[in-house]
Design an enzyme around this catalytic site. Structure first.
Site, short mmCIF file in Angstrom:
data_model
loop_
_atom_site.label_atom_id
_atom_site.label_comp_id
_atom_site.label_asym_id
_atom_site.label_seq_id
_atom_site.Cartn_x
_atom_site.Cartn_y
_atom_site.Cartn_z
N GLU A 153 0.70 -1.30 0.08
CA GLU A 153 0.54 -0.02 0.10
C GLU A 153 0.81 0.89 -0.13
O GLU A 153 1.86 0.77 0.88
CB GLU A 153 -1.19 -0.38 0.98
CG GLU A 153 -1.68 0.98 1.05
CD GLU A 153 -2.90 1.17 2.43
OE1 GLU A 153 -2.48 0.02 3.51
OE2 GLU A 153 -3.69 1.81 2.58
N ASN B 188 -12.70 -0.99 -0.64
CA ASN B 188 -11.76 -2.51 0.34
C ASN B 188 -12.33 -1.79 1.52
O ASN B 188 -12.52 -0.11 1.88
CB ASN B 188 -10.01 -1.23 0.11
CG ASN B 188 -9.36 -1.77 1.48
OD1 ASN B 188 -9.29 -2.82 1.77
ND2 ASN B 188 -9.13 -0.68 2.34
N GLU B 189 -12.39 -2.29 2.46
CA GLU B 189 -13.04 -1.80 3.49
C GLU B 189 -14.49 -0.86 3.31
O GLU B 189 -14.16 0.48 4.19
CB GLU B 189 -11.87 -1.16 4.28
CG GLU B 189 -10.54 -2.58 4.84
CD GLU B 189 -10.51 -2.58 5.74
OE1 GLU B 189 -9.89 -1.47 6.33
OE2 GLU B 189 -9.62 -3.51 6.90
N TYR C 278 -6.97 -8.60 11.86
CA TYR C 278 -5.87 -8.32 11.79
C TYR C 278 -5.17 -9.19 13.64
O TYR C 278 -6.32 -9.00 14.41
CB TYR C 278 -5.53 -6.72 11.99
CG TYR C 278 -4.73 -6.50 10.72
CD1 TYR C 278 -3.84 -6.37 10.60
CD2 TYR C 278 -5.96 -5.69 9.90
CE1 TYR C 278 -3.48 -6.01 8.71
CE2 TYR C 278 -5.77 -4.95 8.59
CZ TYR C 278 -4.11 -5.50 8.61
OH TYR C 278 -4.11 -4.68 6.47
N GLU D 183 -6.25 -9.47 3.80
CA GLU D 183 -5.35 -8.59 4.57
C GLU D 183 -5.72 -9.03 5.71
O GLU D 183 -6.73 -9.20 6.50
CB GLU D 183 -5.47 -6.78 4.67
CG GLU D 183 -5.70 -6.07 3.60
CD GLU D 183 -6.21 -4.31 4.33
OE1 GLU D 183 -5.80 -4.53 5.27
OE2 GLU D 183 -6.44 -3.92 2.86
N GLN E 64 2.40 -6.23 5.55
CA GLN E 64 1.66 -6.08 4.32
C GLN E 64 3.72 -6.09 3.95
O GLN E 64 3.99 -6.91 4.27
CB GLN E 64 2.18 -4.35 4.32
CG GLN E 64 0.81 -3.69 4.66
CD GLN E 64 0.43 -2.85 4.15
OE1 GLN E 64 0.89 -1.74 3.25
NE2 GLN E 64 -0.57 -1.48 3.96
O1 AHR Z 1 -3.22 -2.45 6.14
C1 AHR Z 1 -3.88 -1.37 6.77
C2 AHR Z 1 -4.73 -0.95 6.85
O2 AHR Z 1 -5.25 -1.64 7.67
C3 AHR Z 1 -5.20 -0.68 5.06
O3 AHR Z 1 -5.15 0.00 4.96
C4 AHR Z 1 -7.05 -1.32 5.59
O4 AHR Z 1 -7.72 -1.89 4.40
C5 AHR Z 1 -7.22 -1.70 7.12
O5 AHR Z 1 -7.62 -1.72 7.73
#
Ligand code: AHR
Length: 524
Positions: A57, A204-205, A271, A328, A377
């Protein structure tokens, strides 16, 4: 005497001899016993290599500095792209790369990133750190990078602040062969042949930074945008709808119900935050065993998470036509002290290699539904493969976990059942061992195993049903400390080594995994 009594006896004896408690722990390291049954003569699902995808990103130093240094940089580069980074990534056989975001995708206007670089507009990256984005790394540069590392491109389209027309024209610009305003612009900008763009994400999101939409509103938008994402001759696009935020199953339900038939894939973001508190997530390197435990427990949740979303998808799509794309995932710690908090730069330790190993085993085991995953990432951001500092570069323990797991790319998943002992900490339990197995096109079986326990080795008795182990070889990734990591001065502190703590048995083989380790075995 049971195992606990045995450990206590050794501990007491060690104390009476004046051995420190850490050493006593070592002395008391009795392996846990575990069993793994692998059905070597079965298997009908392929582990898509795209499960080993990555994400880059325009965030902090991922693209700028990490990938792109510009043609005039003293750092050796090919058309502005770092040679050292390309060489390291080639070894991972990165199958697919997602770009330009992330949240950044929904503020990105692709025309800013084509044409002469010195004329490209400068914009403020309002999502990440408020820094100036010079747009020097645009579509041509990204696709050049993909070519250099051999990855398929996965573009994230702007639905949040863009237009249907803008996304439609981006696809035409990149993939149309016939003469048109867009393809002629591409030629004028130096690229005669159209590119192949196999994957496009529609937003995205979209529930958050991508537009704060409800699932119903996004579903209608997906339908509209998707309609104008065209397959120009020679290019077929796999369309990925913006999916749920971890446990939000309602998002998946609404999307599958309303537009499941129009998409090829539905994404999912997850995450792992060790503390569970986004304001104080925890340090990447200075952590206790409690944080080690919590992090791995969080990573293990991926299994239940996928199962939950899969159950919903199965109701609307029993033939599993739509892929679940975990585009992600990774660990998210506090930014390194002294770094820009908006850049999400974090170190990467042995703990992260375990997170990667555990997660990849889970993704492999769900390969009937999971068709892609992209770790967040690639470089200098979150759970990165590579860290850079000006001309210096090092690969991380996570990089090595990915490297060891390349054996599973496009292999056939072998069904397996694992009976694991518990790793108990503060009266809470997670399994000691994580595993997955596959058979490659040459008939070789590969088994990847993790021992999550930082204090004890784990013995795994492996029964190979419908097969015979004649020859075994292996590699291991471990280190003396939970927080062992590579630095620019010590880039080889954590790296794989040869491994031979196994033996062939009547029914298969037995292996002893060192405490806190990732192991890959090849069985012939
Ligand atoms: O990876 C960092 C961020 O996490 C990304 O930009 C977003 O899609 C997610 O919230």
């Amino acid at each position: 005497m049971n195992v606990k009594q045995f450990r206590l006896a050794i501990y007491v004896a060690a104390l009476s001899l004046g051995i420190s408690s850490a050493r006593a722990n070592e002395a008391a390291a009795v392996p846990t016993t575990n069993t793994l049954v692998i059905h070597a003569d079965q298997g009908s699902n392929t582990i898509s290599r795209n499960i080993y995808g990555q994400f880059s990103e325009h965030l902090g130093r991922c693209v700028s500095e990490g990938i792109w240094v510009g043609e005039d940089s003293p750092i050796p580069n090919t058309r502005g792209i770092r040679n050292d980074v390309v060489a390291a990534l080639k070894k991972l056989q990165v199958p697919v790369l997602r770009w330009p975001g992330g949240c950044f995708a929904d503020q990105y206007h692709w025309m800013d990133g084509v044409g002469p670089r010195d004329q490209r507009p400068k914009r403020i990256n309002t999502t990440w750190g408020g820094v100036v984005e010079d747009n020097h790394f645009g579509s041509h540069e990204f696709l050049d990078f993909c070519d250099q590392i051999g990855a398929a491109p996965y573009l994230s389209g702007n639905v949040g602040s863009g237009t249907v027309e803008e996304l439609a024209e981006w696809i035409e610009y990149l993939t149309a062969a016939t003469n048109s305003v867009m393809s002629d612009m591409r030629r004028k900008n130096g690229r005669a042949e159209p590119w192949k763009i196999p994957f496009v994400g529609v937003g995205n999101e979209s529930w958050g930074c991508g537009g704060s939409m409800t699932p119903e509103f996004y579903a209608d938008n997906f339908r509209r945008y998707n309609e104008f994402v065209k397959n120009y001759p020679g290019n077929k696009i796999y369309r990925i709808a913006s999916g749920a935020n971890s446990w939000d199953t309602n998002w998946t339900e609404v999307l599958m119900k309303k537009v499941g038939d129009g998409m090829n894939g539905l994404s999912l973001h997850y995450y792992t935050v060790p503390s569970g508190n986004w304001s104080h997530k925890g340090s990447a390197t200075q952590f206790t065993e409690a944080e080690w435990f919590n992090t791995l427990r969080g990573a293990l949740d991926m299994d239940a998470l996928i199962a939950r979303h899969t159950a919903i998808m199965d109701r609307y799509d029993p033939k599993q036509r739509v892929g679940l794309m975990v585009d992600e995932w990774g660990v998210w710690y506090d930014a390194e002290p002294g770094s820009n908090p908006g850049f999400l730069y974090q170190q990467n330790t042995l703990r992260d290699a375990l997170v990667a190993g555990v997660t990849l085993n889970i993704l492999n085991r769900h390969c009937d539904r999971v068709k892609m995953a992209n770790i967040a990432q690639m470089i200098n951001v979150l759970q990165a493969m590579i860290l850079t500092d000006k001309e210096k570069m090092t690969v991380t323990p996570t990089y090595w976990a990915f490297e060891m797991f390349t054996v599973h790319h496009d292999a056939t998943l072998l069904p397996s059942e694992l009976q694991s002992a518990d790793y108990e900490f503060n009266s809470q339990k997670i399994p000691d061992v994580s595993a997955s197995a596959s058979r490659d096109p040459a008939g070789k079986i590969h088994v990847t195993l993790c021992n999550l326990n930082p204090n004890q080795p784990a013995e795994v008795a492996c029964e190979l049903q419908g097969g015979k182990a004649q020859k075994l070889s292996g590699r291991v990734l471990t280190a003396p400390a939970m927080n062992a990591h590579n630095t620019f001065d010590q880039p080889d502190a954590v790296k794989p080594a040869g491994f031979s703590a196994f033996k062939i048995t009547g029914s298969g083989f037995a292996v002893t995994l060192p405490a806190k380790s990732v192991v890959v075995l090849e069985v012939e």
